[in-house]
Design a protein around this motif. Structure first.
Motif, short mmCIF file in Angstrom:
data_model
loop_
_atom_site.label_atom_id
_atom_site.label_comp_id
_atom_site.label_asym_id
_atom_site.label_seq_id
_atom_site.Cartn_x
_atom_site.Cartn_y
_atom_site.Cartn_z
N UNK A 150 38.50 41.62 36.28
CA UNK A 150 39.26 42.66 36.98
C UNK A 150 40.72 42.25 37.14
N UNK A 151 40.95 40.99 37.49
CA UNK A 151 42.30 40.51 37.75
C UNK A 151 42.98 39.98 36.49
N UNK A 152 42.23 39.32 35.63
CA UNK A 152 42.82 38.68 34.47
C UNK A 152 43.07 39.64 33.32
N UNK A 153 42.31 40.70 33.28
CA UNK A 153 42.28 41.54 32.09
C UNK A 153 41.17 41.06 31.17
N UNK A 154 40.61 41.95 30.41
CA UNK A 154 39.43 41.64 29.61
C UNK A 154 39.72 40.57 28.56
N UNK A 155 40.83 40.69 27.84
CA UNK A 155 41.11 39.74 26.76
C UNK A 155 41.34 38.33 27.30
#
Length: 384
Positions: free
Chosen positions: A297-302
């Motif tokens: 959610x915070x980091x981004x999926x990639x």
């Protein structure tokens, strides 16, 4: 430091890690130096990750519940909170809470993550009632609820001890605690972010007490704002020290700061390179915490996928109804399907394994996805 000295210093740290020798404050600060190649730090963290957790990538099927956003505190980094009379302020009814529990059950969730604001017009009994209401109606769902900041507020409301509050919530159905509210422990930073809420001593004491009465907890660190490498390593060492004492932390989650809609909106969010370095350094410093989570959610999926090669072994779960970080500008989806989660893990070359909140392997009925049971601890499954 010239390249030759830097390489020699890194070899010393690598030798320590491979021999099982604990890293120091100076070691951690060195690993945060941008001149130390990120790929080398990541490879070392991946070595530790695979020693501890093999080739597995863990996930769970979970939902979030934020019963209110009304809060007495005004933390500079928070975009979620609201004043009582603000149009966006809310407090959920019993019916709304039960609907969320019903939805979770119908979608096969094993966990409900419950955190919210400190509503000055809602007594402690209201917060306890939420746990009891959900536990009585949906007893199979594990309730991971109330950060140390909320427990500290309940302590103030009830004029009871930390142990009394935690035991009362446990008796109502609380299964474990999330790790929020830790932010950065060092007072140079904490006083700038959230000077009035639970201080470092209170946070650590609450988690220590939870561990002593049998509640497992998570631990976190909010990075990428006004802190520096020293503050981050100091934070990790305080967590490591408490884990030495109790063994009650089950997973560490580095939380990337999202500045949008906060009082620190002038800052830039951490880069993916900082995210991955923090993940790797955390894995290397926290030698006594079994799991490191890359919270997509915070980091981004990639970046979360990449983090599975930089020390992380878990990417959280389906995460229905997350509000706190989306209010702060997170652009990630508000929900991922189970198939999507599995695909994301498989794409990295890891084996996706569903776990419950306390890291037991989940076994699903092949004919009815909503029927499940918790089995053996995931570490046992890895050995076998």
């Amino acid at each position: 430091m010239n390249i030759s000295d830097r390489n020699a210093r890194f070899r010393e740290i690598r030798d320590k890690v491979e021999s099982g020798t604990r890293l120091t404050l100076d070691d951690g600060i060195f690993l945060y130096d941008p001149q130390v190649p990120l790929q080398e730090v990541g490879e070392l963290a991946n070595y530790v990750r695979e020693q501890k957790n093999g080739n597995v990538g863990y996930f769970n099927i979970n939902t979030h519940l934020n019963p209110t956003n009304v809060c007495v505190y005004r933390c500079r980094f928070c975009a979620f909170r609201s004043d009582l009379r603000d149009p966006k302020g809310y407090a959920m009814s019993d019916e709304q809470i039960l609907d969320r529990g019903r939805e979770a059950t119908e979608n096969g969730c094993t966990e409900m993550h419950i955190v919210g604001g400190l509503h000055h017009q809602r007594p402690y009994e209201w917060y306890r009632h939420i746990i009891e209401l959900l536990h009585d109606n949906y007893p199979q769902i594990h309730l991971k609820g109330w950060t140390a900041v909320e427990i500290n507020w309940f302590e103030f409301q009830t004029k009871k001890s930390i142990q009394w509050v935690l035991e009362d919530l446990r008796d109502a159905g609380l299964g474990s605690m999330p790790g929020g509210g830790a932010e950065i422990f060092h007072p140079e930073v904490r006083d700038q972010l959230c000077e009035h809420k639970a201080n470092t001593h209170a946070w650590l004491e609450i988690h220590k007490t939870a561990h002593e009465i049998g509640l497992r907890t998570n631990c976190t660190m909010l990075y990428g704002h006004v802190e520096n490498a020293y503050h981050r390593i100091d934070h990790l060492l305080r967590l490591r020290e408490l884990q030495d004492q109790t063994g009650g932390f089950q997973v560490f989650i580095p939380l990337a700061f999202h500045p949008e809609n906060t009082k620190l909106s002038n800052l830039k969010k951490p880069s993916a390179l900082m995210d991955l370095r923090t993940m790797a350094v955390s894995r290397l410093m926290l030698d006594n915490v079994q799991h490191i989570k890359a919270y997509w959610i915070m980091l981004g999926i990639e970046t979360a996928q990449t983090a599975l090669a930089y020390g992380a072994d878990d990417i959280d779960g389906t995460v229905r109804h997350e509000l706190i970080y989306h209010d702060a500008g997170a652009t990630t989806p508000e929900f991922l399907s189970v198939d999507k989660i599995k695909d994301l893990i498989s794409e990295t070359g890891r084996e996706p394994v569903e776990r419950d909140t306390v890291y037991r392997r989940v076994h699903r009925d092949p004919n009815d996805f909503t029927k499940w049971r918790s089995g053996e601890p995931v570490e046992t499954a890895l050995v076998s």
